[in-house]
Motif scaffolding. Structure first.
Motif, PDB file in Angstrom:
ATOM      1  N   GLN A  78       6.051   1.798  -4.031  1.00 50.73           N
ATOM      2  CA  GLN A  78       7.257   1.435  -4.642  1.00 50.73           C
ATOM      3  C   GLN A  78       7.265   3.033  -5.327  1.00 50.73           C
ATOM      4  OE1 GLN A  78       6.638  -0.978  -8.760  1.00 50.73           O
ATOM      5  NE2 GLN A  78       8.509  -2.781  -7.355  1.00 50.73           N
ATOM      6  N   GLU A  79       6.904   3.419  -6.397  1.00 52.70           N
ATOM      7  CA  GLU A  79       6.761   4.629  -7.500  1.00 52.70           C
ATOM      8  C   GLU A  79       7.232   5.547  -6.227  1.00 52.70           C
ATOM      9  OE1 GLU A  79       6.448   4.888 -10.861  1.00 52.70           O
ATOM     10  OE2 GLU A  79       6.287   3.354 -11.244  1.00 52.70           O
ATOM     11  N   SER A  80       6.685   5.675  -5.306  1.00 48.51           N
ATOM     12  CA  SER A  80       7.049   7.244  -4.394  1.00 48.51           C
ATOM     13  C   SER A  80       8.609   7.189  -4.360  1.00 48.51           C
ATOM     14  CB  SER A  80       6.122   7.068  -3.593  1.00 48.51           C
ATOM     15  OG  SER A  80       6.548   6.251  -2.205  1.00 48.51           O
ATOM     16  N   LEU A  81       8.934   6.108  -3.701  1.00 49.96           N
ATOM     17  CA  LEU A  81       9.960   6.162  -4.132  1.00 49.96           C
ATOM     18  C   LEU A  81      11.180   7.038  -5.347  1.00 49.96           C
ATOM     19  CD1 LEU A  81      11.269   2.544  -2.589  1.00 49.96           C
ATOM     20  CD2 LEU A  81      10.339   4.834  -0.934  1.00 49.96           C
ATOM     21  N   LYS A  82      10.869   7.551  -6.033  1.00 47.09           N
ATOM     22  CA  LYS A  82      11.877   7.908  -7.112  1.00 47.09           C
ATOM     23  C   LYS A  82      11.394   9.781  -7.085  1.00 47.09           C
ATOM     24  CE  LYS A  82      10.103   5.428 -10.076  1.00 47.09           C
ATOM     25  NZ  LYS A  82       9.400   5.037 -11.759  1.00 47.09           N
ATOM     26  N   ARG A  83       9.832   9.982  -5.893  1.00 43.32           N
ATOM     27  CA  ARG A  83       9.694  11.379  -5.915  1.00 43.32           C
ATOM     28  C   ARG A  83      10.361  11.616  -4.077  1.00 43.32           C
ATOM     29  NH1 ARG A  83       6.738   7.928  -9.227  1.00 43.32           N
ATOM     30  NH2 ARG A  83       5.906   9.475 -11.048  1.00 43.32           N
ATOM     31  N   LEU A  84       9.953  10.588  -3.565  1.00 48.25           N
ATOM     32  CA  LEU A  84      10.207  10.876  -1.344  1.00 48.25           C
ATOM     33  C   LEU A  84      11.411  11.319  -1.960  1.00 48.25           C
ATOM     34  CD1 LEU A  84       8.804  10.457   0.637  1.00 48.25           C
ATOM     35  CD2 LEU A  84       9.642   9.253   0.670  1.00 48.25           C
ATOM     36  N   ARG A  85      11.833  12.745  -0.904  1.00 45.95           N
ATOM     37  CA  ARG A  85      12.924  13.334  -0.767  1.00 45.95           C
ATOM     38  C   ARG A  85      13.658  12.689   0.679  1.00 45.95           C
ATOM     39  NH1 ARG A  85      10.829  18.468  -4.157  1.00 45.95           N
ATOM     40  NH2 ARG A  85       8.790  18.367  -2.307  1.00 45.95           N
ATOM     41  N   ASP A  86      15.000  12.498   0.488  1.00 45.43           N
ATOM     42  CA  ASP A  86      15.818  12.192   1.679  1.00 45.43           C
ATOM     43  C   ASP A  86      15.383  12.919   3.270  1.00 45.43           C
ATOM     44  OD1 ASP A  86      17.079  10.663  -0.447  1.00 45.43           O
ATOM     45  OD2 ASP A  86      18.578  11.496   0.362  1.00 45.43           O
ATOM     46  N   GLY A  87      14.872  12.078   3.865  1.00 43.56           N
ATOM     47  CA  GLY A  87      14.529  12.924   4.875  1.00 43.56           C
ATOM     48  C   GLY A  87      12.688  12.693   5.390  1.00 43.56           C
ATOM     49  N   GLY A  88      12.318  11.951   4.281  1.00 45.50           N
ATOM     50  CA  GLY A  88      10.458  11.965   4.327  1.00 45.50           C
ATOM     51  C   GLY A  88      10.330  11.224   5.023  1.00 45.50           C
ATOM     52  N   ARG A  89       8.567  10.861   5.249  1.00 43.51           N
ATOM     53  CA  ARG A  89       8.008  10.289   6.137  1.00 43.51           C
ATOM     54  C   ARG A  89       6.871   9.274   4.995  1.00 43.51           C
ATOM     55  NH1 ARG A  89      11.748  11.585   8.934  1.00 43.51           N
ATOM     56  NH2 ARG A  89      11.092  13.728  11.240  1.00 43.51           N
ATOM     57  N   ILE A  90       7.062   8.372   5.978  1.00 40.07           N
ATOM     58  CA  ILE A  90       5.911   7.508   5.236  1.00 40.07           C
ATOM     59  C   ILE A  90       5.270   6.962   6.261  1.00 40.07           C
ATOM     60  CG2 ILE A  90       5.447   5.221   4.019  1.00 40.07           C
ATOM     61  CD1 ILE A  90       7.967   5.801   2.335  1.00 40.07           C
ATOM     62  N   ILE A  91       3.099   7.044   6.180  1.00 38.97           N
ATOM     63  CA  ILE A  91       3.220   6.696   7.022  1.00 38.97           C
ATOM     64  C   ILE A  91       2.207   5.392   6.408  1.00 38.97           C
ATOM     65  CG2 ILE A  91       1.483   7.433   9.136  1.00 38.97           C
ATOM     66  CD1 ILE A  91       3.706  10.355   8.477  1.00 38.97           C
ATOM     67  N   ASN A  92       1.948   4.334   7.411  1.00 35.62           N
ATOM     68  CA  ASN A  92       0.497   3.868   6.725  1.00 35.62           C
ATOM     69  C   ASN A  92      -0.237   3.460   8.221  1.00 35.62           C
ATOM     70  OD1 ASN A  92       2.075   3.185   4.172  1.00 35.62           O
ATOM     71  ND2 ASN A  92       4.088   1.677   6.160  1.00 35.62           N
ATOM     72  N   VAL A  93      -1.787   3.233   7.051  1.00 34.86           N
ATOM     73  CA  VAL A  93      -2.943   3.193   8.041  1.00 34.86           C
ATOM     74  C   VAL A  93      -2.871   1.815   8.465  1.00 34.86           C
ATOM     75  CG1 VAL A  93      -4.644   3.376   8.706  1.00 34.86           C
ATOM     76  CG2 VAL A  93      -3.396   5.576   8.053  1.00 34.86           C
ATOM     77  N   SER A  94      -2.878   1.141   9.514  1.00 34.34           N
ATOM     78  CA  SER A  94      -2.882  -0.007  10.206  1.00 34.34           C
ATOM     79  C   SER A  94      -4.230  -0.392  10.714  1.00 34.34           C
ATOM     80  CB  SER A  94      -1.645  -0.726  10.231  1.00 34.34           C
ATOM     81  OG  SER A  94      -1.704  -1.356  10.984  1.00 34.34           O
ATOM     82  N   THR A  95      -4.814  -0.790  11.879  1.00 26.79           N
ATOM     83  CA  THR A  95      -5.330  -1.065  12.743  1.00 26.79           C
ATOM     84  C   THR A  95      -5.295  -2.456  13.306  1.00 26.79           C
ATOM     85  OG1 THR A  95      -7.704  -2.398  12.530  1.00 26.79           O
ATOM     86  CG2 THR A  95      -6.062  -3.134  11.432  1.00 26.79           C
ATOM     87  N   GLY A  96      -5.978  -1.901  14.695  1.00 25.70           N
ATOM     88  CA  GLY A  96      -5.554  -2.382  16.212  1.00 25.70           C
ATOM     89  C   GLY A  96      -6.014  -4.451  16.378  1.00 25.70           C
ATOM     90  N   LEU A  97      -6.749  -4.723  15.467  1.00 23.25           N
ATOM     91  CA  LEU A  97      -7.257  -5.668  15.100  1.00 23.25           C
ATOM     92  C   LEU A  97      -5.777  -6.642  14.355  1.00 23.25           C
ATOM     93  CD1 LEU A  97     -10.658  -5.672  12.812  1.00 23.25           C
ATOM     94  CD2 LEU A  97     -10.063  -5.606  15.111  1.00 23.25           C
ATOM     95  N   THR A  98      -4.844  -6.233  14.145  1.00 28.48           N
ATOM     96  CA  THR A  98      -3.214  -7.156  13.848  1.00 28.48           C
ATOM     97  C   THR A  98      -2.978  -7.575  15.116  1.00 28.48           C
ATOM     98  OG1 THR A  98      -1.961  -4.861  13.690  1.00 28.48           O
ATOM     99  CG2 THR A  98      -3.134  -5.509  11.614  1.00 28.48           C
ATOM    100  N   HIS A  99      -3.380  -7.172  16.232  1.00 25.19           N
ATOM    101  CA  HIS A  99      -2.625  -7.157  17.650  1.00 25.19           C
ATOM    102  C   HIS A  99      -4.122  -8.059  18.656  1.00 25.19           C
ATOM    103  CE1 HIS A  99       0.999  -4.916  16.292  1.00 25.19           C
ATOM    104  NE2 HIS A  99       0.999  -5.056  17.606  1.00 25.19           N
ATOM    105  N   GLY A 100      -4.569  -9.374  17.709  1.00 19.20           N
ATOM    106  CA  GLY A 100      -4.837 -10.305  18.723  1.00 19.20           C
ATOM    107  C   GLY A 100      -6.260 -10.587  18.256  1.00 19.20           C
ATOM    108  N   ALA A 101      -6.169 -11.628  18.028  1.00 21.26           N
ATOM    109  CA  ALA A 101      -7.849 -12.072  17.092  1.00 21.26           C
ATOM    110  C   ALA A 101      -8.410 -10.765  16.848  1.00 21.26           C
ATOM    111  CB  ALA A 101      -8.533 -13.183  17.684  1.00 21.26           C
ATOM    112  N   ALA A 102      -9.148 -10.913  15.409  1.00 24.73           N
ATOM    113  CA  ALA A 102      -9.945 -10.336  14.757  1.00 24.73           C
ATOM    114  C   ALA A 102     -11.449 -11.470  15.054  1.00 24.73           C
ATOM    115  CB  ALA A 102      -9.392 -10.179  13.524  1.00 24.73           C
ATOM    116  N   MET A 103     -12.523 -10.218  14.683  1.00 22.64           N
ATOM    117  CA  MET A 103     -14.166 -11.453  15.027  1.00 22.64           C
ATOM    118  C   MET A 103     -13.891 -11.376  13.198  1.00 22.64           C
ATOM    119  SD  MET A 103     -16.501  -7.800  15.652  1.00 22.64           S
ATOM    120  CE  MET A 103     -15.736  -6.765  14.086  1.00 22.64           C
ATOM    121  N   SER A 104     -14.150 -12.586  13.042  1.00 17.54           N
ATOM    122  CA  SER A 104     -14.770 -13.452  11.784  1.00 17.54           C
ATOM    123  C   SER A 104     -14.980 -12.543  10.597  1.00 17.54           C
ATOM    124  CB  SER A 104     -15.578 -14.681  12.336  1.00 17.54           C
ATOM    125  OG  SER A 104     -15.926 -15.377  10.620  1.00 17.54           O
ATOM    126  N   GLU A 105     -15.647 -11.834  10.343  1.00 19.61           N
ATOM    127  CA  GLU A 105     -16.687 -11.113   9.777  1.00 19.61           C
ATOM    128  C   GLU A 105     -15.464 -10.040   9.249  1.00 19.61           C
ATOM    129  OE1 GLU A 105     -17.862 -11.584  12.783  1.00 19.61           O
ATOM    130  OE2 GLU A 105     -19.836 -12.550  11.974  1.00 19.61           O
TER     131      GLU A 105
END
Length: 251
Positions: free
Chosen positions: A125-152
């Protein structure tokens, strides 16, 4: 000319593991990289030094995430050393309490959500006033969101599910500015976060390697190279995507 020459990037959690690999690769491609860290100043300085020794440009930015005012503190530190942003990589995270669901405390649950979901939201949210048009946002997710994760890891996986929704929604919202937003989803990577169960157990290492058709354990540079593609002009027609970076472990 290198692909990212003249651009400025911020990598949260950029001093170690996947974050360090991302920081070094973006710098190698020409970006000036803000290497964010929370507590490990030594690791941040080592990453900056390694980048500069290789001919790149970098500077360290300190801000603890998951606490009140974290996004504001991060950007104040960034603004003191840079003017504007082209690439934001939301990489910093914690796996939280590795205990069965019945043993997860409210405090532990709130902590993992504060670092993994709330902090990226308000940092972005705070980056949007600094991020130039044509910029890139890349978020690190996980393979665990596509299938049941371990309980732990249920709380951790839930935070990354939130990141996946955030990625798709933000991509739709920011497209009018030419900004792309994508998520990279690693599997088990050989980092300090996984050292306790992966590096110390031969059977766990082999079982993890066997999950991939490529028959090896993922390395931080495997993720860094994917992020570099998403940060470049070559990815200009890719947005709102969840990129499977598990080495085929979900096949």
């Amino acid at each position: 000319m290198r692909a990212l020459t003249g651009r400025t990037a911020l990598v949260t959690g950029g001093s170690r593991g996947i974050g360090r690999a991302v920081s070094q690769r973006l710098a190698r491609d020409g970006a000036r990289v803000a290497v964010h860290y929370g507590r490990d100043e030594v690791a941040a300085k080592e990453t900056v030094t390694a980048i500069e020794a290789a001919g790149g440009q970098a500077f360290a930015v300190r801000a603890e995430l998951g606490v009140p005012g974290d996004a504001r503190a991060l950007w104040e530190a960034f603004d003191a050393q840079a003017d504007g942003l082209d690439i934001l990589v939301n990489n910093a995270g914690t796996d939280g309490p590795r205990v069965p669901i019945g043993e997860v405390t409210e405090e532990g649950f709130d902590r993992v959500f504060a670092v993994n979901a709330k902090a990226p939201f308000f940092v972005t949210q705070e980056s949007l006033k600094r991020l130039r048009d044509g910029g890139r946002i890349i978020n690190v997710s996980t393979g665990l969101t596509h299938g049941a994760a371990m309980s732990e890891l249920i709380a951790y996986a839930m935070t990354k599910g939130a990141i996946d929704v955030f990625t798709a929604t933000l991509a739709k919202d920011l497209g009018k500015r030419g900004i792309t937003v994508n998520a990279v989803a690693p599997g088990a990577i050989d980092t300090d976060m996984n050292a306790g169960w992966l590096r110390t157990d031969e059977e766990a290492w082999q079982a993890t390697a066997d999950m991939s058709p490529l028959r090896r354990v993922g390395e931080p540079r495997d993720i860094g190279d994917i992020v570099a593609f998403l940060a470049s002009d070559d990815s200009r027609w890719v947005t709102g995507q969840w990129i499977d970076a598990t080495g085929g472990a979900l096949l």
